[in-house]
Enzyme design. Sequence first.
Site, mmCIF file in Angstrom:
data_model
loop_
_atom_site.group_PDB
_atom_site.id
_atom_site.type_symbol
_atom_site.label_atom_id
_atom_site.label_comp_id
_atom_site.label_asym_id
_atom_site.label_seq_id
_atom_site.Cartn_x
_atom_site.Cartn_y
_atom_site.Cartn_z
ATOM 1 N N GLY A 86 -13.911 0.312 -5.112
ATOM 2 C CA GLY A 86 -13.964 1.195 -3.945
ATOM 3 C C GLY A 86 -14.640 0.518 -2.768
ATOM 4 O O GLY A 86 -14.415 -0.665 -2.510
ATOM 5 N N ASP A 146 -7.782 8.423 -0.157
ATOM 6 C CA ASP A 146 -8.392 7.394 0.697
ATOM 7 C C ASP A 146 -8.255 7.729 2.187
ATOM 8 O O ASP A 146 -8.869 7.089 3.030
ATOM 9 C CB ASP A 146 -7.783 6.011 0.408
ATOM 10 C CG ASP A 146 -8.436 5.341 -0.807
ATOM 11 O OD1 ASP A 146 -9.472 5.843 -1.264
ATOM 12 O OD2 ASP A 146 -7.898 4.333 -1.290
ATOM 13 N N ASN A 204 -5.874 4.167 -7.515
ATOM 14 C CA ASN A 204 -7.103 4.817 -7.075
ATOM 15 C C ASN A 204 -7.975 5.239 -8.248
ATOM 16 O O ASN A 204 -8.530 4.382 -8.901
ATOM 17 C CB ASN A 204 -6.839 5.966 -6.108
ATOM 18 C CG ASN A 204 -8.064 6.263 -5.248
ATOM 19 O OD1 ASN A 204 -8.912 5.386 -5.077
ATOM 20 N ND2 ASN A 204 -8.190 7.457 -4.720
ATOM 21 N N ARG A 251 0.848 -1.196 0.000
ATOM 22 C CA ARG A 251 0.000 0.000 0.000
ATOM 23 C C ARG A 251 0.884 1.247 0.000
ATOM 24 O O ARG A 251 1.952 1.267 0.636
ATOM 25 C CB ARG A 251 -0.876 -0.028 1.253
ATOM 26 C CG ARG A 251 -1.864 1.117 1.409
ATOM 27 C CD ARG A 251 -2.989 1.035 0.433
ATOM 28 N NE ARG A 251 -4.111 1.895 0.803
ATOM 29 C CZ ARG A 251 -5.083 2.224 -0.032
ATOM 30 N NH1 ARG A 251 -5.072 1.774 -1.283
ATOM 31 N NH2 ARG A 251 -6.088 2.993 0.351
ATOM 32 N N THR A 257 -8.887 0.744 -10.389
ATOM 33 C CA THR A 257 -8.257 -0.355 -9.640
ATOM 34 C C THR A 257 -8.391 -1.654 -10.433
ATOM 35 O O THR A 257 -9.145 -1.715 -11.405
ATOM 36 C CB THR A 257 -8.868 -0.475 -8.227
ATOM 37 O OG1 THR A 257 -8.656 0.748 -7.549
ATOM 38 C CG2 THR A 257 -8.309 -1.601 -7.404
ATOM 39 N N SER A 287 -10.206 -0.543 0.884
ATOM 40 C CA SER A 287 -11.278 -1.546 0.874
ATOM 41 C C SER A 287 -10.881 -2.770 0.063
ATOM 42 O O SER A 287 -11.681 -3.702 -0.072
ATOM 43 C CB SER A 287 -12.546 -0.949 0.260
ATOM 44 O OG SER A 287 -12.982 0.146 1.003
HETATM 45 O O1 DON Z 1 -7.966 1.150 -1.715
HETATM 46 C C1 DON Z 1 -9.130 1.426 -1.949
HETATM 47 O O2 DON Z 1 -10.062 1.052 -1.271
HETATM 48 C C2 DON Z 1 -9.445 2.262 -3.165
HETATM 49 N N1 DON Z 1 -8.348 3.100 -3.514
HETATM 50 C C3 DON Z 1 -9.838 1.350 -4.278
HETATM 51 C C4 DON Z 1 -10.384 2.125 -5.414
HETATM 52 C C5 DON Z 1 -11.171 1.296 -6.326
HETATM 53 O O3 DON Z 1 -11.373 0.124 -6.160
HETATM 54 C C6 DON Z 1 -11.765 1.976 -7.463
HETATM 55 N N2 DON Z 1 -12.498 1.017 -8.236
HETATM 56 N N3 DON Z 1 -13.406 1.023 -8.942
#
Ligand code: DON
Length: 553
Positions: free
Chosen positions: A456, A406, A384, A91, A364, A436
């Site tokens: 997300g 985030d 992101n 991350r 993502t 998430s």
């Molecule tokens: O880490 C996360 O939860 C977000 N940055 C993920 C973003 C994401 O999955 C966008 N997708 N459609």
Amino acid sequence: MKRWFLLCLLVLCEPALAATTPPAAAIATAHPLATEAGHEILAAGGNAFDAAVAITATLAVVEPTGSGLGGGGFWLLHRAKNGYQTMLDGRERAPLAAKRDMYLDAKGEVIPNLSVDGALAAGIPGIPAGIAHLAAHYGKLPLRKTLAPAIRHARNGFAISESYRRMAQFRLEALRASTSAASIFLHENDVPPLGHLLKQPDLADTLEAIAKQGAAGFYNGALADKLIKGVRRAGGIWTHKDLTSYRLSERQPLQGTYRGIRITSAAPPSSGGIALISALNILAGYDLKALEPVARAHLITEALRRAYRDRAIYLGDPDQVAVPVARLTAPLYADGLRASLRTDRATPSNTLPGNATLSAGNDTTHFSVLDKQGNRVAATLSINFPFGSGFVAPGTGVLLNDEMDDFSAKPGVPNVYGLVGGEANAIAPGKRPLSSMSPTFLESKNGVAILGTPGGSRIISMVLLSTLDFAAGNNPASWVGLKRFHHQFLPDVIQHEPGTFSAEQAASLTQLGHTLKEVTDPYGNMQAILWDRKNNKVKAASDPRGEGTATVR
Ligand code: DON
């Protein structure tokens, strides 16, 4: 007689012993070229972890909307030889110069888009460290081999798709604001035409530096100089120390059980494992299979509401805040949450204590791999938003993330996506923003599933619905194709895809006190594999909403 009886017991009366190695390998990714890259590496003698390196790097080239060297993510690993499981936490981290109120103006108000567009939105990337760590500790092949497909696609180019064009249109202004990004990802400063051949020579050079020097090819030396110079010129706050001090963390994955199924999922700084296990613990108190669809959707909604409430209050980077993992995932704790749940009416979120963290991104990627030895990888990776921050430091080819969004820019105040966060997820130097992303393994006596998706905050509810579908005995094609619905505590609505509920079902849910909101477009891009150990078959499926491929070989 006695001997006959024993033989019967062993051979005839016992169910067939589950297979110990799969009859085929399987790969499911969000892009056909990434799926092929993975198979190419397996065919060259690599294991699932080598394939994961190749897929991660190839996605960084051919799916720049979703992930990349400038981003971060989680790789959930299972080593067949000894059953060892771990999560590589790559991350992003907040730069060391990051401040809690860095996205606020003099009046303390959130400055729109500052955590979304441009160099200041970018956390310190973890994907290069993840690639190098995977190769060094789990793979069999050198990076020179596993990065070859990605380097080839970066040099020779690939034809862009309709979905690329849609995302480029969505992020046009952010991409135009960075001359380097525009020169790579746009054509004459506009959305490129369908089929346009996208070549990325700078990115190929960067991948080659990693192939030669491992992580040092990214975090040190000439490339690091270019990254720091580019970011700082564009108003960012990165320093060399941010890059040289970035470390990948290995974390123990979270485990829970649901009706005989063992769930293994992402640990903090992802909220995924905790929320998934907590929601399943609540649901374990009901016989979902025996219920009609409305009662079932009601209970799932109520379980999600409670799990997401806890996400908002308690979860953040475990290196910087105390996350009560054991308590939140304990069945006894879920018994308490279930006690407040009524089967005949919705519990309004505002009658439960707490505020909200709603994390709804737009891009993502996820991929799943199973090799013929039974090694597994489930990886969810991100920059992101589509095309991340839209910023490329000149000469690097690396599109930087906007994962800083985030974090909660200001506790309690919604960000551009209506996201509100708590103290546990406030910005601090070197901290990882709460995620998430939920790469997950499911195991029952009959089989093993490998799954995950972008989306997300909706990632967790998607994985939950698919887990229940696995529990019902269905196949990957069903898990990825399910009509989806979602609740995340606040806003207090059931979001759902078009066609999830019939008119009567929607009316019944409304009667129970729920507010329904149809999202305009289908969401998610799940990539899933099932090793059916009972029948010794491998099946894989790629979400019909995306352009990925799933192949068994
Ligand atoms: O880490 C996360 O939860 C977000 N940055 C993920 C973003 C994401 O999955 C966008 N997708 N459609």
